[in-house]
Design an enzyme around this catalytic site. Structure first.
Site, PDB file in Angstrom:
ATOM      1  N   ARG A  74      19.660  28.749 -31.619  1.00  0.00           N
ATOM      2  CA  ARG A  74      19.216  27.734 -32.734  1.00  0.00           C
ATOM      3  C   ARG A  74      19.597  28.789 -34.068  1.00  0.00           C
ATOM      4  O   ARG A  74      19.259  29.756 -34.178  1.00  0.00           O
ATOM      5  CB  ARG A  74      17.689  27.667 -32.824  1.00  0.00           C
ATOM      6  CG  ARG A  74      17.158  27.102 -33.934  1.00  0.00           C
ATOM      7  CD  ARG A  74      15.636  26.969 -33.931  1.00  0.00           C
ATOM      8  NE  ARG A  74      15.315  26.458 -35.191  1.00  0.00           N
ATOM      9  CZ  ARG A  74      14.139  27.119 -36.065  1.00  0.00           C
ATOM     10  NH1 ARG A  74      13.543  28.005 -35.354  1.00  0.00           N
ATOM     11  NH2 ARG A  74      13.900  26.278 -37.172  1.00  0.00           N
ATOM     12  N   ASN A 166      12.521  23.249 -41.185  1.00  0.00           N
ATOM     13  CA  ASN A 166      11.703  24.298 -40.712  1.00  0.00           C
ATOM     14  C   ASN A 166      10.584  24.538 -41.331  1.00  0.00           C
ATOM     15  O   ASN A 166      10.403  24.865 -42.556  1.00  0.00           O
ATOM     16  CB  ASN A 166      12.547  25.713 -40.617  1.00  0.00           C
ATOM     17  CG  ASN A 166      11.776  26.818 -39.643  1.00  0.00           C
ATOM     18  OD1 ASN A 166      11.469  26.645 -38.723  1.00  0.00           O
ATOM     19  ND2 ASN A 166      11.413  27.758 -40.660  1.00  0.00           N
ATOM     20  N   GLU A 167       9.476  24.442 -40.736  1.00  0.00           N
ATOM     21  CA  GLU A 167       8.088  24.714 -41.160  1.00  0.00           C
ATOM     22  C   GLU A 167       7.607  24.285 -42.480  1.00  0.00           C
ATOM     23  O   GLU A 167       7.531  25.213 -43.511  1.00  0.00           O
ATOM     24  CB  GLU A 167       7.761  26.394 -41.022  1.00  0.00           C
ATOM     25  CG  GLU A 167       8.119  26.911 -39.512  1.00  0.00           C
ATOM     26  CD  GLU A 167       7.583  28.499 -39.661  1.00  0.00           C
ATOM     27  OE1 GLU A 167       7.539  29.021 -40.585  1.00  0.00           O
ATOM     28  OE2 GLU A 167       7.412  29.026 -38.362  1.00  0.00           O
ATOM     29  N   GLU A 374      10.822  28.719 -32.067  1.00  0.00           N
ATOM     30  CA  GLU A 374      10.563  30.533 -32.306  1.00  0.00           C
ATOM     31  C   GLU A 374       9.296  30.902 -31.771  1.00  0.00           C
ATOM     32  O   GLU A 374       8.343  30.407 -31.627  1.00  0.00           O
ATOM     33  CB  GLU A 374      10.188  30.427 -33.852  1.00  0.00           C
ATOM     34  CG  GLU A 374      11.450  30.422 -34.793  1.00  0.00           C
ATOM     35  CD  GLU A 374      11.290  30.629 -36.143  1.00  0.00           C
ATOM     36  OE1 GLU A 374      10.403  31.274 -36.606  1.00  0.00           O
ATOM     37  OE2 GLU A 374      11.960  29.941 -37.069  1.00  0.00           O
ATOM     38  N   TRP A 424      12.535  34.674 -31.038  1.00  0.00           N
ATOM     39  CA  TRP A 424      12.783  35.090 -32.608  1.00  0.00           C
ATOM     40  C   TRP A 424      12.550  36.513 -32.428  1.00  0.00           C
ATOM     41  O   TRP A 424      11.702  36.984 -32.362  1.00  0.00           O
ATOM     42  CB  TRP A 424      11.740  34.487 -33.540  1.00  0.00           C
ATOM     43  CG  TRP A 424      12.180  34.817 -34.957  1.00  0.00           C
ATOM     44  CD1 TRP A 424      11.836  36.068 -35.625  1.00  0.00           C
ATOM     45  CD2 TRP A 424      12.983  34.035 -35.959  1.00  0.00           C
ATOM     46  NE1 TRP A 424      12.705  36.075 -36.905  1.00  0.00           N
ATOM     47  CE2 TRP A 424      13.079  35.145 -37.031  1.00  0.00           C
ATOM     48  CE3 TRP A 424      13.569  32.821 -35.800  1.00  0.00           C
ATOM     49  CZ2 TRP A 424      13.937  34.506 -38.224  1.00  0.00           C
ATOM     50  CZ3 TRP A 424      14.441  32.425 -36.799  1.00  0.00           C
ATOM     51  CH2 TRP A 424      14.614  33.333 -38.094  1.00  0.00           C
TER      52      TRP A 424
END
Ligand code: PNW
Length: 471
Positions: A74, A166-167, A374, A424
């Site tokens: 990723r 992302n987030e 992650e 991660w």
């Protein structure tokens, strides 16, 4: 433990944290270039100018992935490399497309499946300057959708797994609430001359969801049938538990579960087509409403539940921080004992059963296939150690071994539909406001020489995957 053969297994990174070469081949400036160059914003003045220089060393990264037995990777695409000025009427940069294209080819020929994040926080600075970036609904939604379209066109013949954003919690709250991340806006005038922490994070959160949803709509309408991929969003969650087991604490916990400090107004709109009632209760009319047409786009706008998760916290009633759901979180229990020993950062501790509980909670509530996009651990003091010491990262192995055991239990014993796991991170990298002091990598990077050294955890993960195989 056992995991099916087709269980997706790999590592995650993000463009600004690893690429460096920020002026190469026509790349535009991002809000993280600007922010990290303002004195005092990042630890020791760290920035992404060089990072792990993966823009030049991308072949080394693929080599590491191969060595570590990864089947998936990723990574994120830097918007300012693709469209240096960011907007839908601005020129596309062929060199940017070329870079990711050859990288994707490299992964595929190594047998590694790309999972591509479209937005991992590096907004083109030109859009911030032109119309205040994420604060401008119509512009940012149209520009993000256009950027996504260019990526689907250029890479979608080979990329079958897309993550839009992302987030969103981090973008909204860290970028517009407490000002810790780019663009660093906040009501706190010691941090920012502009900004309103009581409204902007929610406005930005709303726009992030709309941008995500419009990119998904476009993909589903114009690309999905011919390219055959899937697309979704990645949200961040930490598990929470009561800080004592008194019956009075239990309702607080029920409430905290719904708020789950890190993500409380992103999953309900996407997966349930509603605004979180708890959040509405706290924010009232500061929470932007979706129109009927917007709901039609937002509801159901994710093929999977991308989950970033690192830790578990203890929750206690009371607290003023609305970004934290107005509860108090910590790691010390009522009886004074600690939930788990500290890591290198104050928000993360190793509590593996919390991972299993979280997986069950997400599955029970949202019934959507989960990918852990992650999960990882910053071992203490790695920045101060010699290479000989740092590669023996026993603390990180303890973390991964606990997490993976609980992941396997959630999947095989509890029936949670979790389909993949990305650790991660592939290598130590630029940890945003924490600069280079915090290291999450399974590869040690000597930032003076850019030499890479596999840590023991990379070998551990490889063995775990190998031994857990079953068809
Ligand atoms: C994620 N928290 O951010 C990001 O997606 C990565 O880019 C980052 O490097 C990684 O986690 C490690 O920090 C988070 O406070 C930042 O709970 C903060 C939190 C969670 C995730």
């Amino acid at each position: 433990m056992s995991l099916p053969n087709d269980f997706v297994w790999g590592y995650a990174t993000a463009s600004y944290q690893i690429e460096g070469s920020n002026e190469a081949d026509g790349r535009g400036v991002s809000i993280w270039d600007t922010f990290s160059h303002i004195p005092g914003k990042t630890k020791d003045g760290g920035n992404g100018d060089v990072a792990t220089n993966s823009y030049l060393r991308w072949e080394d990264d693929i080599e590491s992935l191969k060595t570590y037995g990864a089947k998936a990777y990723r990574f994120s695409v830097a918007w300012p490399r693709i469209i240096p000025l960011g907007g839908r009427d601005d020129p596309v940069n062929p060199k940017g497309i070329e870079f990711y294209s050859k990288f994707i080819d490299g992964l595929l020929s190594a047998g590694i499946e790309p999972y591509v994040t479209l937005y991992h926080w590096d907004l083109p600075q030109a859009l911030e300057d032109r119309y205040r970036g994420w604060l401008n609904k119509d512009e940012i939604v149209a520009d993000f959708t256009n950027f996504s379209k260019i990526c689907f066109e250029a890479f979608g013949d080979r990329v079958k797994n897309w993550i839009t954003i992302n987030e969103p919690w981090c973008v909204a709250v860290l970028g517009y609430g407490n000002g810790q991340c780019a663009p660093g806006r906040s009501s706190d005038r010691t941090k920012s001359q502009e900004g309103d922490s009581s409204t902007e994070p929610w406005i930005v959160g709303h726009h992030l969801m709309l941008a995500h949803a419009h990119a998904v709509k476009l993909y589903r309408e114009q690309y999905k049938s011919k390219q055959g991929g899937q697309i979704g969003i990645t949200l961040s969650f930490n598990w929470v538990m009561p800080y004592d087991d008194s019956p009075e604490s239990q309702p607080v916990i029920q409430c905290a579960y719904s708020k789950l400090s890190n993500n409380w107004d992103f999953q309900d709109p996407v997966f349930r087509g509603r605004t979180s009632p708890l959040l509405k209760g706290i924010l009232g009319n500061r929470l932007p409403e979706y129109s009927q047409e917007e709901w039609a786009v937002v509801k159901g706008s994710s093929d999977f539940f991308g989950l970033n998760t690192y830790s578990t916290s203890l929750v206690q009633e009371g607290g003023t921080d609305e970004f934290n759901g107005k509860v108090t979180t910590g790691f010390i229990k009522k009886d004074g004992t600690e939930l788990a020993p500290p890591s290198h950062v104050n928000w993360l501790r190793t509590y593996p059963p919390g991972f299993r509980a979280l997986l069950n909670w997400v599955w029970d509530n949202y019934k959507t296939p989960i990918y852990i996009t992650e999960n990882g651990y910053p071992a203490r003091g790695e920045n101060e150690m010699s290479v000989e010491e740092v590669v023996h990262d026993a603390e990180r192995i303890t973390y991964f071994s606990g997490m993976l055991e609980n992941l396997a239990k959630a999947k095989t014993e509890d029936g949670v539909d979790v389909r993949g796991y990305f650790a991660w991170s592939l290598l130590d990298n630029f940890e945003w406001a924490d600069g280079y002091d915090t290291r999450f990598g399974v590869t040690y990077v000597d930032f003076q020489t850019q030499k890479r050294y596999p840590k023991d955890s990379s070998d551990f993960l490889k063995k775990v995957r190998w031994q857990s195989r079953r068809s």
